[in-house]
Design a protein around this motif. Structure first.
Motif, short mmCIF file in Angstrom:
data_model
loop_
_atom_site.label_atom_id
_atom_site.label_comp_id
_atom_site.label_asym_id
_atom_site.label_seq_id
_atom_site.Cartn_x
_atom_site.Cartn_y
_atom_site.Cartn_z
N ASP A 113 0.82 -1.20 0.00
CA ASP A 113 0.00 0.00 0.00
C ASP A 113 0.86 1.25 0.00
N LEU A 128 -4.11 -0.20 -1.78
CA LEU A 128 -4.72 -1.53 -1.65
C LEU A 128 -6.20 -1.38 -1.32
N ALA A 137 -6.19 -3.73 -5.97
CA ALA A 137 -5.53 -2.45 -5.75
C ALA A 137 -5.96 -1.47 -6.81
#
Length: 203
Positions: A113, A128, A137
């Motif tokens: 992320d 994400l 994502a």
């Protein structure tokens, strides 16, 4: 100058295939267009493909990954949560729909992320958004968001396949709702839209 975004269609199973270009650098987001069509679009723009980014690893977003990767010889990027899906027909849903196994090339780079993925002049930031799959994502790029099957112009993704989770999807949609409403979303299926309008269809 903002990146140029080209949806190379028709992709198989109505899945979008976005070529994102800045200067002479390009990435492909999801991989459903035929390799010759990708090469033709690159040539028309005078750009070189630097990578293939997958929003998630369901088969309909990797249809031509073998051929495009072989032709362009570039790395494939995938969120770590979906790393096992390309090789497994049950997990990538090909077996679920067609009754036969199908594997796709393994990712070369796993991302998490908030990572900045840089390709020459082009930079995208990962977010994400689990729910449709564990490793779903989106990619943020200068006012655009490539959202895969998490959110569409008029709906959201299913969560009944391997790794799907309805509660996680709701949390991801709530997180996406914190982005600027004028962000333009480019989903895995269907037309692009302003995020605010898409959210108004959900909440």
């Amino acid at each position: 100058m903002a990146p140029t975004i080209i949806n190379i269609t028709p992709g198989g199973y109505a899945a979008n295939c976005y070529l994102v270009i800045k200067g002479t650098d390009a990435v492909l987001i999801d991989c459903t267009a035929r390799a010759p069509d990708v090469q033709e679009a690159l040539a028309e723009q005078g750009a070189t493909l630097r990578g293939i980014l997958l929003t998630h690893a369901h088969f309909d977003h990797m249809l031509t990954l073998d051929a495009v990767k072989r032709e362009a010889n570039v790395p494939v990027y995938l969120a770590a949560g979906d790393k096992d899906l390309p090789a497994d027909g049950e997990k990538n849903a090909h077996t679920v729909f067609f009754g036969t196994p199908r594997s796709y090339p393994a990712p070369d780079v796993l991302f998490g992320d908030g990572e900045t993925l840089s390709f020459g002049e082009l930079a995208l930031v990962s977010m994400l958004t689990p729910g449709h799959t564990r490793g779903s994502a989106l990619f943020l790029c200068e006012g655009a968001a490539f959202t895969g099957d998490t959110i569409f112009a008029a709906g959201y993704g299913r969560f009944d396949l391997y790794g799907g989770d309805g509660a996680a999807l709701v949390s991801s949609l709530e997180r996406i709702a914190t982005l600027p409403r004028d962000t333009v979303i480019y989903p895995g299926h269907g037309p692009h839209a302003e995020l605010g309008a898409a959210l108004d269809n959900l909440f």
